[in-house]
Design an enzyme around this catalytic site. Structure first.
Site: not given
Length: 663
Positions: A157, A291
């Site tokens: 990742k 966010r």
């Protein structure tokens, strides 16, 4: 706060503009050259250009966006999601310019922006994490050694990543080096940082995330969960709330863990803590998205709260208007992302959206970033819109979503609506067996790939359209009844299929239409814009229809799109031209416009079937062109860094000669 600049585009910019309007705030849009006439530009109170089409020259230019905000007199900036939304330097630049950043503090973004740092912080606050490696030594040798220690299968990742970019599943050591190189290259291109972490791959997990909200007065709450397990290329396509896998007790434990993470990092505003849930009910921290999430509408439906308005109010310094005890989940909500991409290959589609007609009705919400006539370009993510439904129960929500997808009409670009329909119609989805490998486990794409017959109603609608050839192009149905007369033969091609119909007009609105299999009485009921209502033997249908620039008919029926072309008789010359085109080798073409990021073969090289030849980057994702059969590379048309159009020949591949004496 009186004026908000939205540093984004597409459906999220439209969503924020509408929230601003409801709060009495003026909205300022920014746009690249490619988005000059985009929907968010048309809806905002003011709009300003910020640069050329590539995001790095427009939506990712911090100094330009700050300058526009100052020019427009905006006292706040909402970053939406993607682009600069999780860039700490952007939050700091806003603060230094005296502009309110509608999001968390830069320090929180910075700490959570590194998956490595976030994982360490979570573990330090008694939040379970997936076993793996998150060290600073990023040498290939150390990463390979750690991979062998963790064991396969594992996940690579990107530390700074998101949206599935810079992520690779590796199932054995032989594939590790190539996967690592691809993940690092993709991470560097997308985030400017090629650091990665390794995690033990948890097989068949659920992806469950917790929505958190924090104000500047020390209040932090969680708003239930969203299950986002249905994914393609590690990107979510269907999200729902609540999750069938969570009990009230597990929900509380996961919610409290998410709140601990938010408090530990000094969080403020809306954020999401993501977890992976294994088959035994154990959850592990994945990351925190600092966010607003794409899937926030499902939380809004089940809680009754407007997250964007709460973001703006928190940014103004207001305390949260609700406490944890007041949060209750009501009913069930599901979101389906509508992408401009092939439902089987998942390759993005670009072009003009000739018709965009989303469904309507109780419990249906459409968050769209396009309208009929808008352009979809190669420069940005291919998501067109989000379809969100809400109902008292999960079963009712699924039924509502199925109905809404059947009524969705998009023409001009290919969409993933058939894929979404196949998912929500599957018994495993109805049963709530939604794991991250859902598409592979149930071979959804294979089922879609199977050839289907053209629906009779689509063929009949096409025939009636062509009978109106004398009508103005702007209104092909205006004088349809005048085109009747004796029985006429019509032949159409749809993919590999050919359909022949004979039509004869019976009265001003009625025709007899027959094929080799059956005969109908077709009646034109009404037409409004692109929508045509007709009846076949008394059963009514709704079809959306328009003409492509080349005269082909584009039709949408029950969520699927069809492109039909009239077939002309083949001449001897035409047949000769077809025969002459058989060259004995293949020209491998680019499936879409993009940038060449890697060339893996040279002219003269002998290759095997399925061997990777070229890596193409388009719409922020990498696509590998492979050899369809063994052979010899005759020519390589482009080098690394070249921009190519869709259909451009990339490789000339000569077929391997059969052994001597073979038939």
């Amino acid at each position: 706060m009186k004026k908000v600049l939205i540093a984004n585009r597409g459906e999220i910019a439209v969503r924020i503009i509408r929230a601003c309007r409801e709060l009495g705030l003026r909205s300022v849009a920014v746009y690249s050259e490619a988005d000059r006439a985009a929907l968010h530009v048309r809806l905002a109170d003011e709009a300003y250009p910020i640069g050329p089409a590539p995001a790095v020259e427009s939506y990712l230019r911090i100094e330009r966006i700050i300058a526009v905000a100052q020019q427009a007199g905006a006292d706040a900036i909402h970053p939406g999601y993607g682009f600069l939304s999780e860039r700490a330097p952007f939050a700091r630049a806003c603060e230094q310019a005296g502009i309110i950043f509608v999001g968390p503090p830069a320090e929180a973004i910075e700490r959570m922006g590194s998956k490595i740092e976030a994982k360490r912080l979570a573990a330090a606050h008694d939040v379970p994490v997936v076993p793996g490696y998150d060290g600073d030594d990023q040498s290939p040798e150390r990463l390979m050694a750690e991979a062998e220690r963790i064991g396969f299968p594992l996940l690579i990742k990107a530390s700074a990543g998101g949206g599935g970019k810079g992520m690779r599943v590796v199932r054995d050591g032989a594939a590790f080096a190539a996967a690592l190189e691809g993940a690092q290259r993709e991470a560097k291109a997308a985030f400017g940082d090629d650091a990665v972490l390794l995690e033990k791959l948890i097989e068949r997990p659920r992806h469950v995330e917790i929505q958190v909200l924090a104000d500047a007065h020390g209040n932090v709450i969680y708003l239930g969960e969203r299950e986002c397990s249905i994914q393609r290329r590690h990107q979510k396509i269907i999200e729902e709330s609540p999750s069938v896998a969570l009990t009230p007790e597990l929900r509380a434990r996961m919610g409290e863990a998410a709140v601990r993470v938010a408090r530990a990092v000094g969080y403020r505003n809306a954020g999401t803590v993501e977890f992976v849930l294994d088959p035994d009910g154990n959850f592990y921290f994945l990351e925190m998205n600092t966010r607003l999430q794409v899937e926030h509408p499902v939380t809004e439906f089940v809680t009754g709260l407007d997250l964007v308005q709460l973001q703006l109010r928190v940014a103004m310094g207001e305390p949260l208007p609700v406490s944890q005890a007041e949060i209750a989940l009501r009913g069930h909500a599901i979101e389906a992302r509508i992408y401009a991409e092939d439902p089987v290959t998942l390759l993005p589609s670009i072009g003009r959206v000739a018709v965009f007609a989303p469904p309507e009705g109780p419990g249906i919400r459409n968050d769209a970033g396009v309208a009929s006539g808008d352009e979809v370009t190669v420069n940005y993510d291919p998501m067109l819109a989000k379809l969100i439904v809400h109902a008292p129960s999960r079963a009712a929500a699924i039924a509502r979503l199925q109905r809404a997808l059947d009524e969705y009409a998009v023409l001009g670009v290919t969409t993933n609506i058939p894929l979404l329909q196949a998912i929500v119609a599957h018994p495993a989805f109805a049963a709530g067996a939604t794991t991250t490998d859902f598409l592979e486990t149930h071979a959804i794409a294979d089922a879609l790939r199977a050839q289907t017959n053209l629906p009779d109603v689509v063929a009949v609608a096409a025939a009636l359209a062509d009978l109106s050839a004398a009508a103005p192009a702007s209104d092909p149905w205006a004088r349809l009844w005048r085109a009747g007369g004796a029985e006429a033969r019509r032949e159409y091609r749809w993919g590999d299929q050919r359909v022949v119909l004979w039509t004869a007009q019976l009265d001003e609105q009625t025709w007899r239409v027959r094929s080799a299999e059956r005969q109908y009485t077709a009646r034109l009921i009404a037409r409004r814009g692109s929508a045509l209502a007709l009846a076949l033997d008394g059963e009514q249908h709704l079809v959306h229809l328009t003409r492509d620039v080349d005269g082909a008919l584009l039709l949408a029926y029950r969520g699927r799109a069809y492109r039909l072309t009239a077939v002309a008789g083949l001449s001897v010359d035409a047949l000769a031209a077809v025969a002459a085109g058989m060259t004995g080798h293949l020209s491998l073409a680019a499936p879409m416009p993009g940038t060449i990021v890697k060339v893996l073969v040279e002219p003269g090289a002998r290759v095997e079937a399925n061997q990777p030849l070229i890596v193409l980057e388009a719409m922020k994702m990498e696509h590998t062109i492979i050899a369809p059969h063994s052979g010899v590379v005759e020519a390589v048309s482009y080098g690394v860094g070249a921009l190519v159009n869709g259909g451009a020949t990339l490789i000339e591949l000569a077929a391997e000669e059969p052994p001597t004496g073979s038939a």
